[in-house]
Structure formats: structure tokens, C-alpha cells
Design an enzyme around this catalytic site. Structure first.
Site, short mmCIF file in Angstrom:
data_model
loop_
_atom_site.label_atom_id
_atom_site.label_comp_id
_atom_site.label_asym_id
_atom_site.label_seq_id
_atom_site.Cartn_x
_atom_site.Cartn_y
_atom_site.Cartn_z
N HIS A 23 33.46 28.83 35.65
CA HIS A 23 34.57 29.61 35.23
C HIS A 23 35.05 28.60 34.00
O HIS A 23 35.79 27.75 34.26
CB HIS A 23 35.78 29.84 36.10
CG HIS A 23 37.02 30.45 35.62
ND1 HIS A 23 37.19 31.82 35.39
CD2 HIS A 23 37.97 29.98 34.66
CE1 HIS A 23 37.99 32.18 34.72
NE2 HIS A 23 38.84 30.98 34.27
N ASP A 83 29.55 31.78 43.15
CA ASP A 83 29.10 31.41 41.95
C ASP A 83 29.27 32.46 40.87
O ASP A 83 28.19 33.05 40.39
CB ASP A 83 27.52 30.80 42.02
CG ASP A 83 27.24 30.31 40.68
OD1 ASP A 83 28.06 30.17 39.77
OD2 ASP A 83 25.89 30.09 40.23
O1 9MR Z 1 41.17 30.70 33.19
C1 9MR Z 1 42.23 30.31 33.65
C2 9MR Z 1 42.22 29.11 34.64
O2 9MR Z 1 41.45 28.00 33.81
C3 9MR Z 1 43.03 28.91 35.47
O3 9MR Z 1 42.80 27.90 36.45
C4 9MR Z 1 43.85 29.94 36.21
C5 9MR Z 1 44.84 29.63 36.82
O4 9MR Z 1 45.87 29.16 36.17
O5 9MR Z 1 43.89 30.96 35.38
C6 9MR Z 1 42.74 31.41 34.60
O6 9MR Z 1 43.17 32.51 33.85
C7 9MR Z 1 43.29 33.59 34.21
C8 9MR Z 1 45.00 34.05 34.05
O7 9MR Z 1 45.64 33.12 34.80
C9 9MR Z 1 45.31 35.50 34.62
N1 9MR Z 1 44.54 36.40 33.71
C10 9MR Z 1 42.96 36.17 34.01
C11 9MR Z 1 42.63 34.69 33.68
C12 9MR Z 1 41.06 34.40 33.67
O8 9MR Z 1 40.11 35.41 33.13
#
Ligand code: 9MR
Ligand code: G3I
Ligand code: ZN
Length: 546
Positions: free
Chosen positions: A474, A519
Site C-alpha cells: 500500500h 499481499d
Molecule cells: O493510504 C492511507 C494509509 O497510508 C493510512 O495508513 C490509512 C490509515 O490512516 O489510511 C489510508 O487512506 C485511506 C483513508 O484513510 C480512507 N480512504 C481510503 C484510503 C486508502 O485508499
């Protein structure tokens, strides 16, 4: 499925070497690249355990010490390829270090070094100070925290701390070269690791306000969509100051001073004076100034329940850096407050001894590392040694409860479980140095094997290292850059029984902790990467390769 789980990178020649089978077999053999059997032995039954849920059998081939490339075979099942050799972790170490370079924010990337993973300058606009009517501030630079583009002071300070304590404990890390631009200093060029860390230190300096306090983070109001960093052009905000950020910066600047003074006197003096400035602010503001996200904002919160461990770390690091005995009173006071807090706490974000916690939230263990380095004669060093050794003993006990020999229990499989493990491995590494007790070394080895593929997912949690290394972090740039493979050396957060994102719900119900992993790029609670998941691995590898 029948599997032979093994460290997919491999083993140092004289290390203990084990593979774990999840099926019944009586014996196993190790084959070289020509298919010749070079080692064989009997498999030992361990039984089921709480973290893998599998009926495990262990194949020990420590007797094989010859350099080469091998596979294990048992009952017709063949493992992935792995190596044995004295340089087996050299590329891995470079890769794990180089990740910080690829995560640089601002205009610091150079095609010559980043190659296909180059991205254009990013996040160059000044940041608005949230909720205040003051001019915007230049806080460019540093490293992106993770799969998102936020830059967070406590997370950054802790990642830097892992790297710099690694330099203090294991000097040979200064010789690791990982192909980044050279940075001149008083005596030629900075060693690569210090050149890279300086990028984050320079940024953290900008996060400090005139009055010594430190902004908790700089991010857009909400997480960016999946775009390249340079295409994230939303307004940047500096969210409020926190006492945790201020204390962590006081600590890490003091620690950095002890290293950079040998390379760049002026820079080091500046670090120390900013550390003291932050510390003065803490003394004038004894009440905790905790952090909560602004209403409606969803970027990382990095909330902490208290700031005691941070204050303990700051006082300890300043004591070690300056030798000034006036810090001892503060260290002792915070130490006692933390013990009380620990005894009373209902919900702890950690298992084990709070004085061995190495961040991002509980940082007292980082203070303990400073006190170990100080080697004082007023009892603090001795006391911290006892904490580290006591925790290492606890970890050894836990490791006997599963077939993988891991110091991990069910409760450790939270968001970023690989970091829980790596932090334990840092403690085992230090405890081994202190006592020369090889039992610690063995558990440490099991941890390395797990991270590199000897686990129920049959997955190496380091990109580009291992035949079955995870490939879909991610991580915004990787997700959108049209390049098949992510850059190598990224450490995944790893299994998390919390399954805290939508996609994670696809993990089969009631999966064992070690199998709560996918994954998949969507899985930020299972498969994100961060600077402070890479940094403890640098420490651990430095300890192995010293
Ligand atoms: O991409 C974000 C990730 O880096 C963080 O760990 C996570 C928790 O804060 O949040 C991810 O972003 C998400 C957001 O919180 C909600 N909408 C979807 C995002 C990821 O696609
Ligand atoms: O403290 C509790 C503990 O009491 C409980 O037993 C256990 C079981 O769930 O959970 C513990 O808390 C966890 C906490 O991390 C402690 O480390 C939470 O469940 C868990 O949600 C929390 O996860 C953090 C996550 O942000 C969400 O806040 C991760 O540690 C942290 O690494 C992660 O950080 C994010 C940033 O916010 C944004 N950038 C990416 C980065 C990595 O994903
Ligand atoms: Zn950026």
C-alpha cells in the site's frame, strides 16, 4: 497446502539454520543447484501453536555451512531457493537502507540514483499553520512517512533514532554504501547512512517553532488519492504542537549530536542547541500536550496516551550527549512516573517491559539505549541493563511456544506486527551484546527467518528479496507508476488480526494470527510500508553483520 517454509534470502555460514514444515515427514534433504543432496536429517515434530495454527515440524540443517544456493525437499515437497554465504545479507542491507532515499520528499531525488523510481519534486508549497493567523511556513524535505505522503514528527524521530542508535552500537553500518548523492563534511563526505538521515534531520529542524516546541505533523487535510507525490497539490497544513513531538525531537537531536560532531562540528552544535531549546520548552510546559486530529481530517494521528516515555527519552539522550548530571533528576522523575503509569494502564499498546519499548508511541526503550551507551555510575545504566535482559528472557520464553521459535504471541499481531517483531529483535540484539548469551542470538535468527519467508504465508516481507517476496505494498507511487515491481527493500507491516481495512475482510474468518495477511495494495492495515518499519530492520541487520 503442504509447505516447507524457509528464509528465502538465506543464512550466514555459521548461523543456526531451520526450515518449518506444515506437514508430517520423517526426514528431509537439502539439494544444491545440480540437484545433488548435500545434507539430510530427521524432521522434529513441534505440534500446533497459537500463532500459526499449523501442526509444525522443524528441519534443522545448521550443519550445512558451505556457501551455495539450495532448496529443501521433504516428502516430495520442495522449498523455494535460498543461499548460504558470508555476504548473503549485503544486498538486503543496501536495499533496506536505500528505501529512505526513494521516500524523500521535496526536490531531493536524482534520476542518477533513483533510476526508474525517480519522482519529480513534490510538496514544495509552504504549509498553513492550522487554526492560527500567522504566515505559512517552509517545511519542505524529509521522507514521506509511508504509503501516504504525510510527514509526522514522532514517526520521523523514531525512524531516525533506530538508524542512529544502530550507528552508535554497530559502527560498521557507517561503511554500508547504497548509492545516494554524496554530502560533503569536515572530513570528506558523510557516510551514506548519515547523509540519508541528515535529510530527515534537516526537515525535523524546520518543524520546530521559534519557542522550541514542535509541530506534530505536516499533511494535507485528508489523505491524497492514489497519485504520484508531485501530483498531490492540495494545501499542506501544520497541525498543532505536541509535547510528544517536542520531546522526541529533543531526544533525537541530542543523539544525532553525538554522531555528527565527528563529521560536521557546526551542524552538530546546531542540533544540540535546538535539542536544548526543545527541552527548555518541555520544562516550561510540564503538562502533557497530547494530539488529536482536527475535526474531519483523516491523515495519521499518531496519538499517544501520555508523554512520559518521551520526556524520559529526551532527558536520557541529553544526559548521554552532554554528560550534564543535572538531567539525572528529570530521568529519575520520569522513570518513576512511567513505572506508575505502566502499572495502572488498562489498555497497553505494548506487551512486555515498558522500558524496552522502541516506538513510535512508547519510546522509553530508546531512552534506555542512551543510558546503556552512557555507562554511568549512578545506577541508571545498571537498571536499564536489567530491563533489557529481563525482556530478552521473556522473549526467549515466548519463543518456545511456537514451532517457528518466534518471540511473538497472539497479542503481538497488531497493525505493523512486523515492527513488533523487529523491535523485539533490537532488544535481543542488544541483550546478546551485553551478555554474549547465544540463546538470544537464536531467537533473533528465528525473527530474521520469519521476516524473510519462514512464516505461514510463505512470503518474504521485504520487496525484491526472496523468490516469493510481497509485491503489492500500500504505497501510492508504486501503485500508480506503471513499473511492474516495487523498489526493493521495503518492509511490509505484516499480519494483523485487527483486519482494519475493507479489503482485509477477504482474509478467511478465524485465520490464525500469522495468516491474517494479504499481499494486496488496498490493505493499509496489513501491507503498508513505513520508514519506522524499515529502520528497526537496519538496526537488526547491522547487529548481525557487525
Ligand atoms: O493510504 C492511507 C494509509 O497510508 C493510512 O495508513 C490509512 C490509515 O490512516 O489510511 C489510508 O487512506 C485511506 C483513508 O484513510 C480512507 N480512504 C481510503 C484510503 C486508502 O485508499
Ligand atoms: O494499543 C492497542 C492495544 O491495547 C490493543 O490490544 C491492540 C489490539 O488491536 O491494538 C493496539 O492499538 C493499535 C495501535 O496501532 C498500537 O500500535 C491499534 O489497534 C491500531 O489501529 C494502531 O495502528 C496504527 C495505525 O496507524 C492506525 O492508527 C499503527 O500502529 C501505525 O503504524 C499506523 O500509522 C500509519 C499512519 O497513521 C499514517 N501513515 C501510515 C502509517 C502506517 O500504516
Ligand atoms: Zn513529497
Amino acid at each position: 497446502m503442504k509447505n516447507v517454509y524457509v528464509n528465502q534470502v538465506g543464512f550466514l555460514e555459521n548461523a543456526e539454520k531451520k526450515a518449518v514444515l506444515n506437514f508430517k515427514a520423517s526426514d528431509f534433504s537439502v539439494k544444491n543447484e545440480k540437484g545433488e543432496t548435500v545434507f539430510s536429517g530427521a524432521v522434529k515434530h513441534f505440534g500446533t501453536d497459537d500463532i500459526s495454527g499449523e501442526d509444525t515440524y522443524v528441519a534443522d540443517f545448521s550443519g550445512l555451512t558451505k556457501k551455495g544456493s539450495y532448496r529443501i525437499e521433504a516428502d516430495g515437497v520442495t522449498s523455494v531457493k535460498f543461499g548460504i554465504g558470508e555476504n548473503i545479507y549485503d544486498r538486503l542491507m543496501k536495499d533496506v537502507c536505500k528505501c529512505f532515499y526513494y521516500l524523500r520528499c521535496g526536490d531531493a531525488l536524482d534520476k542518477k540514483y533513483a533510476g526508474v523510481y525517480y519522482h519529480k519534486p513534490c510538496h514544495l508549497s509552504k504549509a498553513t499553520v492550522y487554526g492560527e493567523d500567522v504566515p505559512p511556513v517552509d517545511v519542505t524535505g524529509g521522507w514521506h512517512d509511508a504509503g501516504d505522503f504525510g510527514r509526522y514528527s514522532t514517526a520521523g524521530a523514531v525512524a531516525v533514532a533506530h538508524l542512529l542508535y544502530a550507528v552508535r552500537f554497530y559502527k560498521s553500518l557507517l561503511n554500508v554504501e547504497f548509492d545516494i548523492p554524496k554530502v560533503p563534511c569536515d572530513r570528506g563526505n558523510l557516510p551514506d547512512i548519515l547523509a540519508e538521515v541528515k535529510v530527515e534531520l534537516d526537515f525535523l529542524m524546520k518543524m520546530q517553532r521559534e519557542n522550541g516546541s514542535v509541530w506534530h505533523k505536516v499533511t494535507t487535510f485528508n489523505h491524497a488519492p492514489f497519485v504520484m507525490p508531485e501530483d498531490d497539490r492540495e494545501e499542506l497544513f501544520l497541525f498543532s504542537v505536541s509535547s510528544m513531538a517536542t520531546a522526541d525531537i529533543a531526544a533525537v537531536f541530542a543523539l544525532a549530536y553525538t554522531i555528527y560532531r565527528d563529521y560536521d562540528r557546526k551542524y552538530a552544535e546546531r542540533l544540540l542547541s535546538l535539542s536544548k531549546k526543545a527541552y527548555d520548552w518541555l520544562l516550561k510546559n510540564p503538562e502533557p500536550l497530547l494530539f488529536k486530529n482536527a475535526k474531519g481530517s483523516n491523515t495519521g494521528e499518531y496519538g499517544e496516551a501520555e508523554d512520559i516515555s518521551n520526556r524520559f527519552w529526551a532527558a536520557s539522550a541529553l544526559f548521554e550527549a552532554t554528560g550534564d548530571a543535572s538531567y539525572v533528576k528529570d530521568i529519575t522523575e520520569q522513570k518513576e512516573r512511567l513505572s506508575k503509569f505502566d502499572k495502572k494502564a488498562k489498555f497497553k499498546g505494548y506487551q512486555g517491559d515498558v522500558f524496552t519499548c522502541l516506538g513510535w508511541a512508547e519510546v522509553a526503550g530508546l531512552g534506555a539505549l542512551s543510558l546503556l551507551l552512557k555507562n554511568d555510575d549512578n545506577g541508571l545504566t545498571k537498571e536499564m541493563k536489567a530491563h533489557v535482559i529481563g525482556e530478552a528472557d521473556r522473549l526467549c520464553k515466548v519463543s518456545k511456544e511456537n514451532g517457528f521459535g518466534l518471540p511473538m504471541a497472539r497479542k503481538d499481531f497488531i497493525w505493523g506486527s512486523n515492527m513488533e517483531l523487529l523491535k523485539y529483535m533490537m532488544i535481543l540484539s542488544v541483550a546478546r551484546d551485553l551478555t554474549k548469551n547465544e540463546a538470544y542470538g537464536r531467537v533473533l535468527g528465528a525473527g530474521v527467518d520469519y521476516i524473510l519467508g519462514c512464516n505461514s504465508m510463505d512470503t518474504s516481507y521485504v520487496t525484491g528479496n526472496g523468490e516469493k517476496a510481497f509485491k503489492n505494498p500500500h504505497l501510492r507511487p508504486t501503485a500508480v507508476d506503471d513499473i511492474e515491481e516495487p523498489w526493493p527493500g521495503l518492509v511490509s507491516g505484516g499480519p494483523n488480526t485487527g483486519l482494519q481495512d475493507e479489503r482485509a475482510k477477504e482474509v478467511p474468518k478465524n485465520s490464525a494470527p500469522m495468516k491474517c495477511y494479504l499481499d494486496h495494495v488496498d490493505c493499509y492495515s496489513l501491507n503498508e510500508i513505513t520508514i519506522y518499519w524499515n529502520s528497526p530492520f537496519v538496526f537488526v541487520l547491522a547487529g548481525l553483520l557487525k
